[in-house]
Design a protein around this motif. Structure first.
Motif, mmCIF file in Angstrom:
data_model
loop_
_atom_site.group_PDB
_atom_site.id
_atom_site.type_symbol
_atom_site.label_atom_id
_atom_site.label_comp_id
_atom_site.label_asym_id
_atom_site.label_seq_id
_atom_site.Cartn_x
_atom_site.Cartn_y
_atom_site.Cartn_z
ATOM 1 N N PRO A 251 0.881 -1.346 -0.204
ATOM 2 C CA PRO A 251 -0.205 -0.118 -0.171
ATOM 3 C C PRO A 251 1.036 1.330 -0.121
ATOM 4 O O PRO A 251 2.515 0.787 0.315
ATOM 5 N N ASP A 252 0.674 2.575 -0.225
ATOM 6 C CA ASP A 252 1.093 3.488 0.166
ATOM 7 C C ASP A 252 0.801 3.800 1.310
ATOM 8 O O ASP A 252 1.879 4.684 1.394
ATOM 9 N N LEU A 253 -0.337 3.676 1.846
ATOM 10 C CA LEU A 253 -0.469 4.135 3.564
ATOM 11 C C LEU A 253 -1.314 3.351 3.839
ATOM 12 O O LEU A 253 -2.009 2.314 3.521
ATOM 13 N N VAL A 254 -0.786 3.476 5.336
ATOM 14 C CA VAL A 254 -1.678 1.939 6.296
ATOM 15 C C VAL A 254 -2.521 3.379 7.275
ATOM 16 O O VAL A 254 -1.642 4.153 7.995
ATOM 17 N N ALA A 255 -3.240 2.834 7.231
ATOM 18 C CA ALA A 255 -4.681 3.455 8.795
ATOM 19 C C ALA A 255 -5.151 2.631 9.079
ATOM 20 O O ALA A 255 -5.762 1.332 9.148
ATOM 21 N N VAL A 256 -4.469 2.098 10.919
ATOM 22 C CA VAL A 256 -5.351 1.467 11.173
ATOM 23 C C VAL A 256 -5.983 2.976 12.741
ATOM 24 O O VAL A 256 -5.779 3.210 13.648
ATOM 25 N N VAL A 257 -7.547 2.194 12.815
ATOM 26 C CA VAL A 257 -8.024 2.367 12.864
ATOM 27 C C VAL A 257 -8.639 2.272 13.992
ATOM 28 O O VAL A 257 -10.632 2.242 14.148
ATOM 29 N N GLY A 269 2.677 -5.375 24.942
ATOM 30 C CA GLY A 269 3.067 -5.048 23.883
ATOM 31 C C GLY A 269 4.410 -6.005 23.245
ATOM 32 O O GLY A 269 4.360 -5.762 22.512
ATOM 33 N N PRO A 270 4.664 -7.494 24.095
ATOM 34 C CA PRO A 270 5.553 -8.115 22.973
ATOM 35 C C PRO A 270 4.531 -9.074 21.354
ATOM 36 O O PRO A 270 4.889 -8.887 20.602
ATOM 37 N N ALA A 271 3.126 -8.629 22.040
ATOM 38 C CA ALA A 271 1.704 -9.148 20.929
ATOM 39 C C ALA A 271 2.019 -8.487 19.748
ATOM 40 O O ALA A 271 1.588 -8.542 19.217
ATOM 41 N N ALA A 272 2.049 -6.850 19.782
ATOM 42 C CA ALA A 272 2.155 -5.852 19.448
ATOM 43 C C ALA A 272 3.622 -5.788 18.021
ATOM 44 O O ALA A 272 3.463 -4.568 17.368
ATOM 45 N N GLU A 273 4.494 -5.780 19.026
ATOM 46 C CA GLU A 273 5.732 -6.153 18.214
ATOM 47 C C GLU A 273 6.344 -5.749 16.989
ATOM 48 O O GLU A 273 6.788 -5.195 15.559
ATOM 49 N N PRO A 274 5.428 -7.165 16.388
ATOM 50 C CA PRO A 274 4.872 -7.180 14.116
ATOM 51 C C PRO A 274 4.886 -5.649 13.751
ATOM 52 O O PRO A 274 5.303 -5.915 12.683
ATOM 53 N N LEU A 275 3.836 -4.890 14.650
ATOM 54 C CA LEU A 275 3.341 -4.403 14.070
ATOM 55 C C LEU A 275 4.948 -2.440 13.244
ATOM 56 O O LEU A 275 4.627 -2.111 12.014
ATOM 57 N N SER A 279 5.194 -2.060 6.317
ATOM 58 C CA SER A 279 5.593 -1.130 5.249
ATOM 59 C C SER A 279 4.251 -0.869 4.379
ATOM 60 O O SER A 279 3.894 -1.227 3.318
ATOM 61 N N SER A 280 5.200 0.405 3.709
ATOM 62 C CA SER A 280 3.678 1.317 3.428
ATOM 63 C C SER A 280 5.078 2.248 2.551
ATOM 64 O O SER A 280 5.876 2.826 2.871
ATOM 65 N N ARG A 281 4.389 3.450 0.856
ATOM 66 C CA ARG A 281 4.945 4.455 0.940
ATOM 67 C C ARG A 281 5.461 5.333 1.298
ATOM 68 O O ARG A 281 6.477 6.131 1.564
ATOM 69 N N GLN A 282 4.143 5.892 2.184
ATOM 70 C CA GLN A 282 4.136 6.827 2.742
ATOM 71 C C GLN A 282 3.753 7.355 4.307
ATOM 72 O O GLN A 282 2.988 8.153 4.944
ATOM 73 N N GLY A 283 3.992 6.423 5.123
ATOM 74 C CA GLY A 283 4.143 5.971 5.938
ATOM 75 C C GLY A 283 2.216 5.110 6.856
ATOM 76 O O GLY A 283 1.508 5.073 5.886
ATOM 77 N N ASN A 284 2.991 4.920 8.392
ATOM 78 C CA ASN A 284 1.501 3.768 9.063
ATOM 79 C C ASN A 284 0.849 5.321 9.728
ATOM 80 O O ASN A 284 1.975 5.829 10.609
ATOM 81 N N PHE A 285 -0.598 4.875 10.349
ATOM 82 C CA PHE A 285 -1.131 5.552 10.643
ATOM 83 C C PHE A 285 -2.093 4.236 12.045
ATOM 84 O O PHE A 285 -2.503 4.142 11.582
ATOM 85 N N GLN A 303 3.369 3.868 22.722
ATOM 86 C CA GLN A 303 3.481 2.411 22.093
ATOM 87 C C GLN A 303 3.565 2.162 21.015
ATOM 88 O O GLN A 303 4.647 1.537 20.437
ATOM 89 N N VAL A 304 3.220 2.451 20.231
ATOM 90 C CA VAL A 304 3.096 1.973 19.061
ATOM 91 C C VAL A 304 3.442 3.534 18.026
ATOM 92 O O VAL A 304 4.486 3.483 16.950
ATOM 93 N N ARG A 305 3.855 4.815 18.386
ATOM 94 C CA ARG A 305 4.762 5.647 17.943
ATOM 95 C C ARG A 305 6.320 4.346 18.172
ATOM 96 O O ARG A 305 6.805 5.388 17.354
ATOM 97 N N GLU A 306 6.923 4.333 18.950
ATOM 98 C CA GLU A 306 7.728 3.396 19.399
ATOM 99 C C GLU A 306 7.908 2.651 18.110
ATOM 100 O O GLU A 306 9.164 2.292 17.606
ATOM 101 N N LEU A 307 6.760 1.929 17.696
ATOM 102 C CA LEU A 307 6.493 0.739 17.051
ATOM 103 C C LEU A 307 6.549 1.365 15.181
ATOM 104 O O LEU A 307 6.739 1.054 14.394
ATOM 105 N N GLY A 308 6.761 2.855 14.867
ATOM 106 C CA GLY A 308 7.123 3.393 13.560
ATOM 107 C C GLY A 308 5.380 4.315 13.130
ATOM 108 O O GLY A 308 5.344 4.283 11.952
ATOM 109 N N LEU A 309 4.161 3.940 14.021
ATOM 110 C CA LEU A 309 3.015 4.257 13.934
ATOM 111 C C LEU A 309 3.049 6.065 13.867
ATOM 112 O O LEU A 309 3.497 6.154 15.151
ATOM 113 N N HIS A 310 2.627 6.209 13.592
ATOM 114 C CA HIS A 310 2.228 7.612 13.053
ATOM 115 C C HIS A 310 0.748 8.063 14.041
ATOM 116 O O HIS A 310 -0.702 8.302 13.511
ATOM 117 N N PRO A 311 0.206 8.453 15.779
ATOM 118 C CA PRO A 311 -0.799 8.768 16.417
ATOM 119 C C PRO A 311 -1.165 10.019 15.508
ATOM 120 O O PRO A 311 -0.270 11.125 15.275
#
Length: 441
Positions: A251-257, A269-275, A279-285, A303-311
């Motif tokens: 995808p170009d972007l991932v949205a976790v709603v 926390g360990p269960a969420a680590e695979p997030l 992989s996306s072209r313009q970020g995961n939100f 936690q999700v910020r540390e995993l690379g998602l943008h709240p």
């Protein structure tokens, strides 16, 4: 508080009544008094609902996570089983009198045939008054003398008759037939629904045209995933399946709603680590759902910020060709962190297309008022367990799928996980790739 107590009493009374009905049909009507099967069924009728109550309250009561996991699988699966066993038995109530009537008619026909056969046999075996040679048939007494003084009929009557096991009564047969069919149907439905959740969500693709979207953004693809519900039943393997599925769509972007978790960072926390491997072209939100506020929303946002998602906490970012905004879930109002549409959308350029991430579909009217072109939501699970679909449709402006409200379109995902029972029936889980289309292309 009084209302909560009344609700709890009503729910417990309903559970007790349903379990009494299940015991009667599956155990009381089909087993003998004092038998081992009846004792086992009676024990199960007490233990299984206690496991379900334990699964429901252990997390809120702060029980150790390992205990929550031990209670969750049998307790939650039994809740789903109660639903479908009860529905199957209710169908069986309509079948029961028909089956009894059919068996009764067959028994009556068989009885008539036996009587007619017996009458014909008796008539054929009745001896004639005189033999063709003119001699009379020997008397019973003569035969008795010849056989040592005992009449043949007496000898036959004194022979012991073979003992046959008693056949089950018609009522017992019907009870066992209907109960067995209901058990197969109900438990089979739960088994198939559990397999659907553990297999992981399937990819759904839709195209959404946006009038304000520029030609340069035509074909932009957003992978929408909601309601992952990591918890005592769905853990790291569930997250990994979802991540792998999303990454394959490129995808170009991932949205976790929202509704990522049902538990604390310490436990999940360990269960969420695979997030972190999304992989996306313009970020995961990410935006919060109501369950984040039951699980420590502030900690999970970190936690999700540390995993690379943008709240997106009542905020927005500019993406090539459109604005991407996100609002907190309405459950955050209890912590003064509810949705703020003015903050997220109030000062934006309305000539640009706007895509809003909001967990619950109920905020669609605020989205319309702020000129949103497309709202992406979850929350409903599509009902998760049929006939829950009809309840979801009543409680939400849209239960699942794409809908339009004025100039705003609303897409509601059925979600990638399951809350409570890890079972879905009539509402398969999904990850949706939303492809934006420009009318100028």
């Amino acid at each position: 508080m009084a209302g909560l107590v009344v609700t709890v009493i009503v729910v417990l009374a309903l559970l007790a009544g349903v379990h009494r009905y299940l015991w009667r049909r599956f155990v009381g009507d089909t087993t003998a008094e004092g038998s081992a099967l009846r004792r086992a069924g009676t024990v199960a009728a007490y233990v299984l609902p206690l496991l379900s109550i334990g699964a429901l309250v252990s997390g809120r009561a702060g029980a150790p996570f390992r205990l929550q996991q031990v209670l969750a699988w049998p307790g939650y699966l039994w809740l789903a089983a109660v639903l479908y066993l009860t529905l199957a038995l209710l169908v069986g109530e309509a079948v029961r009198p028909v089956l009894r009537r059919v068996l009764a008619n067959r028994a009556d026909r068989a009885s008539r045939v036996n009587r007619e056969g017996a009458d014909a046999t008796a008539a054929a075996s009745e001896p004639p008054a005189d033999r063709p040679n003119g001699r009379n048939r020997p008397s019973t007494a003569s035969v008795a003398e010849a056989s040592g003084g005992a009449a043949p009929s007496t000898l036959v009557a004194d022979a012991p008759a073979p003992q046959r096991p008693a056949a089950p009564t018609r009522r017992l047969f019907v009870a066992r037939a209907v109960g067995g069919a209901a058990a197969v149907a109900g438990l089979g439905t739960v088994g198939y629904g559990t397999y659907g959740v553990l297999r992981g969500p399937r990819v759904k693709r839709i195209t959404v045209p946006l009038a304000k979207l520029p030609r340069s953004a035509h074909g932009y693809r957003i992978a929408v995933v909601s309601d992952i519900h990591l918890g005592p039943t769905l853990g790291r393997a569930h997250t990994q399946r979802i991540v792998d599925t999303i990454n394959r769509t490129q995808p170009d972007l991932v949205a976790v709603v929202g509704d990522l978790v049902d538990g604390t960072v310490a436990d999940l926390g360990p269960a969420a680590e695979p997030l972190a491997r999304l992989s996306s072209r313009q970020g995961n939100f990410f935006v919060t759902g109501n369950h984040e506020y039951y699980s420590g929303a502030a900690q999970w946002i970190d936690q999700v910020r540390e995993l690379g998602l943008h709240p997106l906490e009542n905020s927005r970012v500019e993406i090539d060709g459109f604005d991407l905004a996100g609002v907190n879930d309405v459950a955050g109002e209890s912590e003064r962190q509810g949705p703020d549409f003015a903050l997220a959308l109030g000062d934006r350029d309305r000539t640009r297309a706007a895509v809003l991430l909001a967990h619950q579909p109920v905020v669609i009217h605020d989205a319309v008022a702020h000129g949103v072109d497309l709202q992406l939501s979850g929350h409903t699970h599509g009902g998760q367990l049929w006939p829950g679909k009809y309840i979801a449709d009543l409680a939400n402006p849209t239960g699942a799928g794409l809908d339009r409200y004025g100039d705003t379109q609303l897409y509601v995902s059925r979600g990638a996980g399951a809350w409570g029972p890890p079972v879905r029936v009539g509402a398969p889980s999904d990850i949706t790739v939303v492809e934006l289309a420009s009318l100028r292309a």
